[in-house]
Design an enzyme around this catalytic site. Sequence first.
Site, PDB file in Angstrom:
ATOM      1  N   ASP A  50       4.445   3.942  11.000  1.00  0.00           N
ATOM      2  CA  ASP A  50       4.333   5.370  10.730  1.00  0.00           C
ATOM      3  C   ASP A  50       3.001   5.729  10.087  1.00  0.00           C
ATOM      4  O   ASP A  50       2.471   6.809  10.330  1.00  0.00           O
ATOM      5  CB  ASP A  50       5.482   5.830   9.834  1.00  0.00           C
ATOM      6  CG  ASP A  50       5.574   7.336   9.739  1.00  0.00           C
ATOM      7  OD1 ASP A  50       5.536   8.000  10.789  1.00  0.00           O
ATOM      8  OD2 ASP A  50       5.657   7.873   8.613  1.00  0.00           O
ATOM      9  N   ARG A  83       0.858  -1.195   0.000  1.00  0.00           N
ATOM     10  CA  ARG A  83       0.000   0.000   0.000  1.00  0.00           C
ATOM     11  C   ARG A  83       0.887   1.236   0.000  1.00  0.00           C
ATOM     12  O   ARG A  83       1.062   1.898   1.008  1.00  0.00           O
ATOM     13  CB  ARG A  83      -0.925  -0.006   1.223  1.00  0.00           C
ATOM     14  CG  ARG A  83      -2.058   0.999   1.157  1.00  0.00           C
ATOM     15  CD  ARG A  83      -2.605   1.306   2.529  1.00  0.00           C
ATOM     16  NE  ARG A  83      -1.585   1.870   3.413  1.00  0.00           N
ATOM     17  CZ  ARG A  83      -1.242   3.155   3.420  1.00  0.00           C
ATOM     18  NH1 ARG A  83      -1.805   4.010   2.595  1.00  0.00           N
ATOM     19  NH2 ARG A  83      -0.320   3.594   4.270  1.00  0.00           N
TER      20      ARG A  83
END
Length: 592
Positions: free
Chosen positions: A309, A195
């Site tokens: 993150d 992704r």
Amino acid sequence: MKFTTAVALLSSLISVQGFLPASAPSPNLFGVPTFLSSSRFSNASPSAPSSSPARALGEVPPAGSRIPPTVQVETAWKRAQTLLNAIDRASPEEKGDLELTLYQNLQTLSYTSPDTFYALITAHLPALMPFVYTPVVGAACVNWYEVAGHAAINTGVFVDGFSSDKASIKKQLEDYRDNKSAGGVDAIVVTDGERILGLGDLGANGMGIPCGKLHLYTACGGVNPGKCLPVTLDCGCNVDEIREKDTYAGVKRKRDMSVEQFDKLVQNFMEASMEVFGREVLIQFEDFGNGNAFRVLEDWQPKATCFNDDIQGTASVVLGGLIASLRLTPEVASLKDHKFVFLGAGEAGVGIANLIAYAIRAETGCSDEESYNNIHLVDSKGLVSKSRTDDLAHHKLPYAHDVGEAKTLEEAVQLINPTAIVGVSAQPQTFTESVIKHMAKTNKNPIVFALSNPTSKAECTAEQAYKWSDGNCVFASGSPFAPVEIAGKTKIPGQGNNAYVFPGIGLGALTAGSSSVSDNDMYIAAKSLSETVGQDRLDAGCLYPPLGDIRDVSKKIATDIATKAWEDGIARHPKPADVSKAVEERMWSPFD
């Protein structure tokens, strides 16, 4: 215009300026001798600093090494400006290719003269960050081999997810440690490429993301580049046009691993990393698919010094902006007084929602359920609600409220009348004029965060948000937008860039030798970030400090994170008398 045509155009342009011989085979914008032979790539780390014995890659001849550092950086900046000016003047057809050319030249400089590269981007971060990371890195990843060349397969470590066991992964990491690092590894950024930003599954081409993130760890947080390691867990690619290209360097098969096989791969990698580099090695997960990201984080957060993150870093920087925005919205006194609607319920959306709920609990002492009450999610099927609980992923369930049904964002906004909308959908132009106008009608200063990357995926532009709200909205975005003139005032759109927080979070964990990175660390980072926003920035509607201040921001966040680690007893290093000084002394600087 083809990328190769842009390269030829740039070669001609630079030759005219006297920067490059017309006969040169490709543009070396910064004039550093490259010597990019395969043997030199295989024996040196592209990320190694000048103090490392691995400096052999692209080593500048002795005469060049005597050029004063300031002159090297000034010369590189003048040459970068040539291309920046060309980008500004370019037609829409030419602009993207020229942006990739600047990205390519910066990457080449990072391999051949790391000190000059880091000094250059640190000194000119606002101008150059878009060409080191988002938004241009997205276009680079789509055509990673063509853009990055030989470095595409000789940077960091590619782990074959289908054939690697723990022993073979450990051997790869040991080889990197012994032959390519500056004596070890402190920080790893790892992806599986499923992704990538808002672009989807790019497979092994996603290696550009760990490379870019680690550049920012160094430029923004002072983490030694010779002790940084980008890693791709190559688990295949489901996009045929990516996987079947002749220039695709990854495993040419679809993602057909079972959950158990994938989890075993991650386990082997995590255990091998800690065995080779030490228990305190910092591991950042990046751009994993939604189906794996939450589970991997939940599994490893208690057992390693790691964070995701996309889930946590994005949440921290957005929360920092929201806390800063409270100084602009007196009608909304605290986070618990907001009503949030998120467009997008994947990693970023749920991660931000979870951290907002955490902050509300920390500030009010309320229950988990109460902290979720005013946070609403809209996914591809509409508003997440009680009527949909049978088909919801577990991470969405806390936000399934009994408020009615809505099939679209516009219906949800009209139903809930939020004070803030947050876009993390990767669906461009979904914050429509009617949505923004409704927000402006029901709020004096509506919060509009269009966070999707790259710029082409943003839910709306800054100009649209200000225009449709008559200049009254408080706007932030994921990619940079230019200042906007409206009603005689200049509005500066804040960029909610994760680079404001993740370098400081990592630096703080490394300084203390933290055994884990917690949700509370993300909350601490958000509060620290909000405290660095000056009144002059707020007066211009901007919720984030200047990018030029980012190393000071990282130092403050790192100091606060490390201090808390010692307070909580999770720090493995002895506590110094002055934590801030210890953080500063740990920060690597070019040419030191």
